[in-house]
Enzyme design. Structure first.
Site, short mmCIF file in Angstrom:
data_model
loop_
_atom_site.label_atom_id
_atom_site.label_comp_id
_atom_site.label_asym_id
_atom_site.label_seq_id
_atom_site.Cartn_x
_atom_site.Cartn_y
_atom_site.Cartn_z
N ARG A 101 0.85 -1.20 0.00
CA ARG A 101 0.00 0.00 0.00
C ARG A 101 0.89 1.25 0.00
NH1 ARG A 101 -3.16 -3.40 3.58
NH2 ARG A 101 -2.37 -2.41 5.50
N LYS A 122 -12.53 14.72 4.99
CA LYS A 122 -13.64 14.24 4.17
C LYS A 122 -14.55 13.33 4.99
CE LYS A 122 -14.16 10.47 1.44
NZ LYS A 122 -13.91 9.49 0.37
N GLU A 180 -19.49 15.43 1.65
CA GLU A 180 -19.75 14.49 0.55
C GLU A 180 -21.04 13.69 0.76
OE1 GLU A 180 -16.69 11.53 -0.21
OE2 GLU A 180 -17.75 10.75 -1.94
N LYS A 208 -18.61 17.86 -2.22
CA LYS A 208 -18.23 16.74 -3.10
C LYS A 208 -19.49 15.94 -3.43
CE LYS A 208 -15.18 12.71 -3.35
NZ LYS A 208 -13.81 12.26 -3.14
P1 13P Z 1 -14.63 7.65 -6.50
O1 13P Z 1 -14.17 8.80 -7.38
O2 13P Z 1 -13.95 6.35 -6.84
O3 13P Z 1 -16.13 7.58 -6.41
O4 13P Z 1 -14.10 7.97 -5.05
C1 13P Z 1 -14.21 9.24 -4.56
C2 13P Z 1 -14.39 9.18 -3.10
O5 13P Z 1 -13.62 9.74 -2.36
C3 13P Z 1 -15.54 8.46 -2.56
O6 13P Z 1 -15.69 8.76 -1.22
#
Ligand code: 13P
Length: 341
Positions: free
Chosen positions: A46, A137, A178, A220
């Site tokens: 990773r 996030k 998000e 987001k």
């Molecule tokens: P994806 O662009 O693969 O949807 O991932 C973005 C992300 O941070 C989801 O929480």
């Protein structure tokens, strides 16, 4: 709260020509990605993989404004002992951190989930800030299906997002808010539009009640797309028009920027849609990307766990980052993809 500083960071995250690399896959999600390329998921693999991304100087210095990290990664060092956070900073990009603890079933709401992680969040934010995080996030997940989403699910998730955002700002960290409406179902784009509208209206209501300063946030969201199993497809221009319309209807102009998730769209679709949204023009916020899969699928495949493939993987990453950088300016062309292939 130092809103001037929060606003400065939020503006930097959405600088034209740049966007965010979501490299915050949990250990179980990155294992799934590595399984598809035949790589064992260990702390070292990773680290090697993420190190190659963060050392892609072309992509990082020109097109990546910030990187969302996972708890393990924000504490990891590169092979030569340099903290991975330092590599990101040296490239002129901002380190960020995923702080939610994933989803759990929501009581009395079959097939629906609530994002957890508020308990102890203030203490974790203090630690992450000391480790270099400038933004955070939290992802809420809303599924569309027969009889869902429910009012209960949308209210509970919007409330958690707003509590998270307020805690972040109180600790000097910019929250990425998000609320993801999934594209897994068989619904059409119109249904995605109406659910996205409901979710965004609720989220901005709760952000207001929790006293979050929108100038120090980044949204987001998902784009407005038909579900993967829908018979009714939508053109690039239809997706762009509906997405811009729902965002205009729901997102206050005080928000500095919108950074889309890719959500399972193909690399090229995610870029084409972002480009078409920016071509509409006249939107009150910066509009960019915060992609996970749509930025990483190509470099992961090119790398396949082999050190001799690192340069090829970095080229693949730089290409996708450049294409999406152009899309933030409405300057992407499908020809550029073919030339690179
Ligand atoms: P994806 O662009 O693969 O949807 O991932 C973005 C992300 O941070 C989801 O929480």
């Amino acid at each position: 709260m130092n809103l001037t500083e929060l606003n400065r960071v939020a503006e930097a995250m959405v600088t034209p020509g740049r966007g965010i690399l979501a490299a915050d896959e949990s250990s179980s999600t990155i294992k799934k990605r590595f399984d598809t390329i035949g790589v064992e998921s260990t702390p070292d693999t990773r680290r090697d993989y993420r190190e190659l991304l963060f050392r892609s100087s072309e992509a990082m210095s020109k097109h990546i404004s910030g990187v969302i990290l996972y708890d393990e990664t924000i504490r990891q060092n590169a092979k030569d002992g340099t903290p991975l956070v330092k590599l990101i900073e040296q490239a002129g990009s901002l380190p960020g951190i995923k702080v939610d603890k994933g989803t759990k079933p929501l009581p009395f709401c079959p097939s629906e989930v609530i994002t957890e992680g508020l308990d102890g969040l203030r203490e974790r934010l203090v630690e992450y800030r000391a480790l270099g995080a400038k933004f955070a996030k939290w992802r809420a997940v809303i599924d569309i299906g027969a009889g869902i989403p429910s009012y209960t699910c949308i209210r509970a998730n919007a409330h958690a997002l707003a509590r998270y955002a307020a805690l972040c700002q109180d600790e000097g960290i910019v929250p990425i808010v998000e609320p993801e409406v999934l594209m897994d179902g068989d619904h059409d784009a119109e249904r995605c539009y109406s659910v996205t509208e409901w979710v965004l209206k609720t989220v901005y209501e709760d952000l207001y009640y929790q006293r979050v300063a929108l100038e120090g946030t980044v949204l987001k969201p998902n784009m407005v797309v038909p579900g993967k199993k829908s018979q009714k497809r939508a053109s690039v221009d239809q997706v762009a028009e509906m997405t811009a319309r729902v965002l205009r209807a729901c997102v206050p102009a005080a928000v500095p920027g919108i950074a889309f998730l890719s959500g399972g769209q193909s690399d090229e679709d995610a870029t084409a849609h972002l480009d078409a949204i920016n071509r509409i023009g006249g939107l009150p916020w910066r509009v960019t990307f915060s992609y996970g899969r749509a930025l990483q699928a190509a470099p992961q495949k090119a790398w396949s766990g082999r050190s001799e493939n690192v340069a090829a993987a970095q080229r693949a990453f730089s290409h996708r980052a450049r294409m999406n950088g152009l899309a933030t300016l409405g300057q992407w062309k499908a020809d550029l993809e073919r030339k690179a292939a």
